[in-house]
Each structure stands twice: as structure tokens, then as C-alpha cells.
Design a protein around this motif. Structure first.
Motif, PDB file in Angstrom:
ATOM      1  N   ASP A 176       0.837  -1.206   0.000  1.00 48.21           N
ATOM      2  CA  ASP A 176       0.000   0.000   0.000  1.00 48.21           C
ATOM      3  C   ASP A 176       0.867   1.250   0.000  1.00 48.21           C
ATOM      4  O   ASP A 176       1.869   1.325   0.725  1.00 48.21           O
ATOM      5  CB  ASP A 176      -0.894   0.022   1.255  1.00 48.21           C
ATOM      6  N   GLY A 177       0.457   2.224  -0.792  1.00 48.00           N
ATOM      7  CA  GLY A 177       1.102   3.539  -0.754  1.00 48.00           C
ATOM      8  C   GLY A 177       2.429   3.636  -1.480  1.00 48.00           C
ATOM      9  O   GLY A 177       3.072   4.674  -1.483  1.00 48.00           O
ATOM     10  N   ARG A 178       2.835   2.557  -2.139  1.00 51.01           N
ATOM     11  CA  ARG A 178       4.198   2.589  -2.712  1.00 51.01           C
ATOM     12  C   ARG A 178       4.284   3.474  -3.941  1.00 51.01           C
ATOM     13  O   ARG A 178       5.336   4.081  -4.189  1.00 51.01           O
ATOM     14  CB  ARG A 178       4.739   1.181  -2.946  1.00 51.01           C
ATOM     15  N   ILE A 179       3.208   3.605  -4.706  1.00 49.23           N
ATOM     16  CA  ILE A 179       3.301   4.438  -5.907  1.00 49.23           C
ATOM     17  C   ILE A 179       3.552   5.898  -5.509  1.00 49.23           C
ATOM     18  O   ILE A 179       4.452   6.557  -6.050  1.00 49.23           O
ATOM     19  CB  ILE A 179       2.033   4.299  -6.778  1.00 49.23           C
ATOM     20  N   GLY A 180       2.770   6.392  -4.545  1.00 49.88           N
ATOM     21  CA  GLY A 180       2.954   7.772  -4.102  1.00 49.88           C
ATOM     22  C   GLY A 180       4.333   8.000  -3.506  1.00 49.88           C
ATOM     23  O   GLY A 180       4.989   9.024  -3.775  1.00 49.88           O
ATOM     24  N   ALA A 181       4.784   7.053  -2.717  1.00 51.71           N
ATOM     25  CA  ALA A 181       6.092   7.204  -2.066  1.00 51.71           C
ATOM     26  C   ALA A 181       7.223   7.200  -3.093  1.00 51.71           C
ATOM     27  O   ALA A 181       8.165   8.005  -3.018  1.00 51.71           O
ATOM     28  CB  ALA A 181       6.294   6.080  -1.045  1.00 51.71           C
ATOM     29  N   ILE A 182       7.119   6.335  -4.080  1.00 55.11           N
ATOM     30  CA  ILE A 182       8.160   6.261  -5.120  1.00 55.11           C
ATOM     31  C   ILE A 182       8.103   7.521  -5.996  1.00 55.11           C
ATOM     32  O   ILE A 182       9.135   8.120  -6.305  1.00 55.11           O
ATOM     33  CB  ILE A 182       7.993   4.978  -5.974  1.00 55.11           C
ATOM     34  N   ARG A 183       6.883   7.944  -6.336  1.00 56.13           N
ATOM     35  CA  ARG A 183       6.744   9.159  -7.165  1.00 56.13           C
ATOM     36  C   ARG A 183       7.394  10.352  -6.473  1.00 56.13           C
ATOM     37  O   ARG A 183       8.151  11.113  -7.090  1.00 56.13           O
ATOM     38  CB  ARG A 183       5.247   9.423  -7.410  1.00 56.13           C
ATOM     39  N   GLU A 184       7.118  10.493  -5.175  1.00 58.76           N
ATOM     40  CA  GLU A 184       7.647  11.633  -4.431  1.00 58.76           C
ATOM     41  C   GLU A 184       9.183  11.587  -4.387  1.00 58.76           C
ATOM     42  O   GLU A 184       9.848  12.603  -4.603  1.00 58.76           O
ATOM     43  CB  GLU A 184       7.064  11.618  -3.014  1.00 58.76           C
ATOM     44  N   ALA A 185       9.704  10.396  -4.151  1.00 59.49           N
ATOM     45  CA  ALA A 185      11.165  10.264  -4.089  1.00 59.49           C
ATOM     46  C   ALA A 185      11.799  10.575  -5.446  1.00 59.49           C
ATOM     47  O   ALA A 185      12.828  11.254  -5.531  1.00 59.49           O
ATOM     48  CB  ALA A 185      11.539   8.849  -3.635  1.00 59.49           C
ATOM     49  N   LEU A 186      11.186  10.093  -6.518  1.00 61.11           N
ATOM     50  CA  LEU A 186      11.728  10.356  -7.858  1.00 61.11           C
ATOM     51  C   LEU A 186      11.710  11.859  -8.133  1.00 61.11           C
ATOM     52  O   LEU A 186      12.689  12.423  -8.641  1.00 61.11           O
ATOM     53  CB  LEU A 186      10.914   9.617  -8.924  1.00 61.11           C
ATOM     54  N   GLU A 187      10.603  12.525  -7.796  1.00 62.94           N
ATOM     55  CA  GLU A 187      10.513  13.972  -8.009  1.00 62.94           C
ATOM     56  C   GLU A 187      11.584  14.694  -7.198  1.00 62.94           C
ATOM     57  O   GLU A 187      12.279  15.582  -7.713  1.00 62.94           O
ATOM     58  CB  GLU A 187       9.119  14.491  -7.602  1.00 62.94           C
ATOM     59  N   ASP A 188      11.694  14.307  -5.926  1.00 57.39           N
ATOM     60  CA  ASP A 188      12.667  14.968  -5.038  1.00 57.39           C
ATOM     61  C   ASP A 188      14.091  14.855  -5.573  1.00 57.39           C
ATOM     62  O   ASP A 188      14.907  15.755  -5.409  1.00 57.39           O
ATOM     63  CB  ASP A 188      12.629  14.346  -3.630  1.00 57.39           C
TER      64      ASP A 188
END
Ligand code: PBG
Length: 329
Positions: free
Chosen positions: A172-184
């Protein structure tokens, strides 16, 4: 108006009118080839449960990449088969910048920048227990610690040049967490292909042989994170969440037995929807063909066209190179 004014067979009578009324077609542009990479040089290790599929060392993988480019196959989905000696409970080899997967990615992107590359993001090829995540003392796959590991893995792949990271873990929640890290980290162009509706299927057996996780997994299963086979409303919720969290494309997996789900996803969300013709589907067709019970080419083409008809925009398949050759004639 009814029979005889309406004769459905009239349009079917000749090839030209069948062609004109055909609603869906399969093209090479729909295909994503799937490959397994291993250490070594000049290595092609056959996968016994997937006749015709070999694990390839990087130099052999480059030959496959070249074939994909020459045939016009848009992308290659890559999976690692790492040596047992680098598997650990915490799967840390997954984000080793010099690990096999990252080296393979760099080699492919350097040689064939135009070939799209899709990297699997899940821990099972790297764990000693064969689960897709990190386990607690009871064997339960822990959500947040696993997501932290998946972030590290995604960043390592993005750094190596991966075009798509494809989380296949169902945390759960991995897409948002990965997206945020990639953006950062500035990887704003790295796409995410979410395995959104991934079922706890028995059709993955040959794949687990290929990546060498079946023995490690043993009698374990993935029912606490992959979806129950009986559900499809739940698939829509999963897809909705992944889109909201920043997925660029979503996936349904397996393929042929789950085309009702593909259709519901496509109709409901209208987003790029991929489907995965998995290892067990491949093995069934191969086995029947080897026995002379089915016509391999006809059955493969029919299966993939059925996936298009169901609404799939692209198809991951171990047959991609064969199909592209057949389409070329
Ligand atoms: C694991 C993963 C699996 C597949 C793709 N990624 C197997 C599993 O979930 O156990 C299956 C693909 C196939 O069967 O072809 N993260």
C-alpha cells in the motif's frame, strides 16, 4: 429487419470485408518483450518450465535488445536472476549501484537509447525467503519498511537510466512514495508502471523458477498482498489509488484469465492500461504446442488480439519477438 434481409455471414464471406469490419488489430507497437538477466558472459541458461526462454548474460541481452529495436518492439521489461550468494533477508543487493540489474540497465540504455526499458520493482529476486517485501518474525510482509526498500530500489534504477520503474509488489502507498522520491531526486521523467491489479495467481510458477525464487518461497504464498482471484471491484479501487498516487500507466496481471478486469479498468479510467501474459500462460501454450495439441502461432496471436479487444494498450509477453517476426511476415 431480420433474416433473410439480415445475414451476418454476408460480411464474413470474403477476406476483404472481414478486414474492413475488423474492430481490433494487434501490431508490433503493442508489444513489450520480457527478459531475465544473469551474471556472466555468453550465458544463455534455459528455463526448463519456459521452453524457448533463456536467462541471458548482459552481452546476450544486448543481442536481444538489438533484435527488439530492429523489429520495432517499443520496450523491454527486465527481471534479474541473481546468484543465491547475494540474496539476503533485507534484499540490499536490489539497490546496489553496481548490481547486475543496474549494470544491465546502463548497458542497454547506452547501446539502445530508443528502446524503452521497464524495471521490475519488488524484492523477491533478492530475498532469502522469496517474498516481495521485508518480513517480520512471523513471516508477515511489513508494508512501510518494504516501501522504504522499494524507494531505494527505484532510485537506483532511475539513476542507472531506467525509463519505467514497475512496482510489482502490491504494498500500500508505494506508488505515491516512489513518485515523491523520484521527483525529489530530479527524476521527473522516470515513468511509473503500477502493477495495480496483480492477483495472487498460480500462473506465476515458471517465472519464480526463472528468477530463482521458488525454492526460497517454498510453501509460502503471497495472499496477504496480492489480490484475491475472486475480486474485480477491488481491482478498480487499486487502480484508482495508483492513479491518484501518480502512476503513469497501470497493469492487470495475469492476462487471459483476467480480461474482464482489463475491460473494467479501461472503461472506468481511460488511462494507459497494460496487461501481462504471464509465465504460466506462456508455459501452457508451449506445452500444448510441443505435444501437437495446439497451433502455437495461431493461439498466441488469438490470445494477444483478445487482450487488445479487452482494452489493453500494451502487452507484456515472452512471445513478443516471435510475434513481431510473424507480423512482419
Ligand atoms: C514478482 C513478480 C512475479 C511476476 C512478475 N513479478 C511473480 C510473483 O508475484 O510471484 C510474474 C510474472 C510471470 O509469471 O510471468 N514481483
Amino acid at each position: 429487419m431480420t433474416f433473410p434481409a439480415v445475414r451476418m455471414r454476408r460480411m464474413r464471406r470474403d477476406a476483404f470485408s472481414r478486414a474492413l469490419m475488423r474492430e481490433n488489430v494487434l501490431t508490433t507497437a503493442d508489444l513489450i518483450m520480457v527478459a531475465f538477466v544473469v551474471e556472466g558472459e555468453g550465458v544463455r541458461q534455459p528455463v526448463p518450465s519456459m521452453p524457448g526462454v533463456d536467462r541471458l548474460s548482459i552481452d546476450e541481452l544486448l543481442k536481444l535488445g538489438e533484435e527488439c529495436v530492429n523489429l520495432g518492439i517499443p520496450a523491454l521489461a527486465l527481471f534479474p536472476s541473481v546468484d543465491g550468494s547475494v540474496k539476503t533477508e533485507d534484499a540490499r543487493e536490489a539497490w546496489n549501484p553496481q548490481g547486475l540489474f543496474q549494470r544491465a540497465t546502463r548497458a542497454l540504455k547506452e547501446r539502445f537509447p530508443e528502446l524503452g526499458l521497464i524495471g521490475d520493482v519488488a524484492l523477491d529476486p533478492y530475498t532469502t525467503h522469496g517474498q516481495d517485501g521485508l518480513i517480520d518474525e512471523t513471516g508477515y510482509v511489513m508494508n512501510e519498511p518494504t516501501v522504504e526498500a522499494l524507494i531505494k530500489m527505484s532510485l537506483a534504477q532511475a539513476e542507472a537510466g531506467m525509463d519505467f520503474v514497475a512496482p510489482s509488489d502490491m504494498m500500500d502507498g508505494r506508488i505515491g512514495a516512489i513518485r515523491e522520491a523520484l521527483e525529489d531526486e530530479g527524476y521527473i521523467h522516470t515513468r511509473i508502471l503500477a502493477y495495480s491489479a496483480k492477483y495472487a495467481s498460480s500462473f506465476y510458477g515458471p517465472f519464480r523458477d526463472a528468477v530463482g525464487s521458488s525454492a526460497n518461497l517454498g510453501k509460502g504464498n503471497k495472499h496477504t498482498y496480492q489480490m484475491d482471484v475472486g475480486n474485480s471491484d477491488e481491482a478498480l479501487r487499486e487502480v484508482e489509488l495508483d492513479i491518484a498516487e501518480g502512476a503513469d500507466a497501470v497493469m492487470v496481471k495475469p492476462g487471459l484469465p483476467y480480461l474482464d478486469v482489463v475491460r473494467r479498468v479501461k472503461d472506468t479510467f481511460g488511462v494507459p492500461t497494460f496487461v501481462y501474459q504471464v509465465s504460466g500462460e506462456y508455459a501452457m501454450i508451449k506445452a500444448a504446442a510441443q505435444n501437437g495439441w495446439l497451433d502455437e502461432r495461431a493461439v498466441v496471436m488469438e490470445s494477444l488480439l483478445a487482450m487488445k479487444r479487452a482494452g489493453a494498450d500494451a502487452i507484456l509477453t515472452y512471445f513478443a519477438v516471435d510475434v513481431a517476426r510473424w507480423l512482419k511476415g
